[in-house]
Design a protein around this motif. Sequence first.
Motif, PDB file in Angstrom:
ATOM      1  N   ILE A  13       1.052  -0.956   0.192  1.00 61.88           N
ATOM      2  CA  ILE A  13       0.071   0.003  -0.218  1.00 61.88           C
ATOM      3  C   ILE A  13       1.077   0.871   0.158  1.00 61.88           C
ATOM      4  O   ILE A  13       0.287   1.935  -0.630  1.00 61.88           O
ATOM      5  N   GLY A  14       2.158   1.140   0.387  1.00 56.20           N
ATOM      6  CA  GLY A  14       3.100   2.624   0.941  1.00 56.20           C
ATOM      7  C   GLY A  14       3.675   2.671  -0.553  1.00 56.20           C
ATOM      8  O   GLY A  14       3.365   3.913  -1.060  1.00 56.20           O
ATOM      9  N   PHE A  15       3.775   1.808  -0.877  1.00 52.59           N
ATOM     10  CA  PHE A  15       4.575   1.673  -2.526  1.00 52.59           C
ATOM     11  C   PHE A  15       3.795   2.172  -3.274  1.00 52.59           C
ATOM     12  O   PHE A  15       3.955   2.949  -3.983  1.00 52.59           O
ATOM     13  N   ALA A  16       2.436   1.444  -3.515  1.00 55.17           N
ATOM     14  CA  ALA A  16       1.485   1.982  -4.701  1.00 55.17           C
ATOM     15  C   ALA A  16       0.904   3.609  -3.727  1.00 55.17           C
ATOM     16  O   ALA A  16       1.190   4.729  -5.209  1.00 55.17           O
ATOM     17  N   ALA A  17       1.219   3.924  -3.022  1.00 55.87           N
ATOM     18  CA  ALA A  17       0.399   5.203  -2.630  1.00 55.87           C
ATOM     19  C   ALA A  17       1.967   5.866  -2.866  1.00 55.87           C
ATOM     20  O   ALA A  17       1.632   7.108  -3.595  1.00 55.87           O
ATOM     21  N   LEU A  18       2.803   5.651  -3.167  1.00 58.95           N
ATOM     22  CA  LEU A  18       4.346   7.115  -3.098  1.00 58.95           C
ATOM     23  C   LEU A  18       3.907   6.917  -4.860  1.00 58.95           C
ATOM     24  O   LEU A  18       4.544   7.748  -5.598  1.00 58.95           O
ATOM     25  N   ALA A  19       3.500   5.550  -5.780  1.00 60.01           N
ATOM     26  CA  ALA A  19       3.589   5.631  -6.906  1.00 60.01           C
ATOM     27  C   ALA A  19       3.004   6.727  -7.296  1.00 60.01           C
ATOM     28  O   ALA A  19       2.922   7.069  -8.907  1.00 60.01           O
ATOM     29  N   PHE A  20       1.328   5.871  -6.531  1.00 57.26           N
ATOM     30  CA  PHE A  20       0.391   6.991  -7.347  1.00 57.26           C
ATOM     31  C   PHE A  20       0.862   9.331  -6.381  1.00 57.26           C
ATOM     32  O   PHE A  20       0.426   9.573  -7.474  1.00 57.26           O
ATOM     33  N   ASN A  69      -8.371   6.742  -4.779  1.00 61.94           N
ATOM     34  CA  ASN A  69      -7.332   5.729  -4.414  1.00 61.94           C
ATOM     35  C   ASN A  69      -6.975   4.544  -4.854  1.00 61.94           C
ATOM     36  O   ASN A  69      -6.517   3.200  -4.999  1.00 61.94           O
ATOM     37  N   ALA A  70      -8.013   4.799  -6.326  1.00 59.76           N
ATOM     38  CA  ALA A  70      -8.451   3.739  -6.873  1.00 59.76           C
ATOM     39  C   ALA A  70      -6.215   3.028  -7.771  1.00 59.76           C
ATOM     40  O   ALA A  70      -7.314   1.986  -7.663  1.00 59.76           O
ATOM     41  N   GLU A  71      -5.536   3.383  -8.085  1.00 60.19           N
ATOM     42  CA  GLU A  71      -4.338   2.568  -8.464  1.00 60.19           C
ATOM     43  C   GLU A  71      -3.880   1.707  -7.545  1.00 60.19           C
ATOM     44  O   GLU A  71      -3.954   0.621  -7.266  1.00 60.19           O
ATOM     45  N   ALA A  72      -3.705   2.255  -5.990  1.00 58.18           N
ATOM     46  CA  ALA A  72      -3.572   1.824  -5.215  1.00 58.18           C
ATOM     47  C   ALA A  72      -4.325   0.943  -4.428  1.00 58.18           C
ATOM     48  O   ALA A  72      -3.603  -0.897  -4.353  1.00 58.18           O
ATOM     49  N   LYS A  73      -5.451   0.641  -4.324  1.00 59.84           N
ATOM     50  CA  LYS A  73      -6.639  -0.252  -4.120  1.00 59.84           C
ATOM     51  C   LYS A  73      -6.483  -1.656  -4.964  1.00 59.84           C
ATOM     52  O   LYS A  73      -6.726  -2.777  -4.486  1.00 59.84           O
TER      53      LYS A  73
END
Length: 118
Positions: A13-20, A69-73
């Motif tokens: 989740i942290g990586f996805a949030a950072l990437a997003f 938050n779509a991508e992270a989810k």
Amino acid sequence: MTQAKQIFSAAVIGFAALAFSSVASAAPDAEAAKALAKQNNCFKCHAIDKDKDGPSYHSVAEKYKGKPNAEAKLVNHLTSGEKAKFPDGHEEEHKVVKTSPPKDMDQVKNLVQWILAQ
């Protein structure tokens, strides 16, 4: 949930949030995304424009349209094995997307961006 799963989920989740949160990226590589989906048998349960056992990618894109938050989810969904609900009401763990090299988040992110673009 075991501590290892909690740590892994938090890292994903942290990586996805950072990437997003990074600067807008290039359009997804559709051919690479489709190849990864095919390699993981995603099309067994999903299609681009019609529901099967799983929702169509068009339906998924509509569901998450405009949600920050779509991508992270979706990255979390494809990498954690969380439960997927089926039309008949039963639930199963969603298959974890496998990449080559293993756990290549760029490939997973590309797949998610492609799904959200449908």
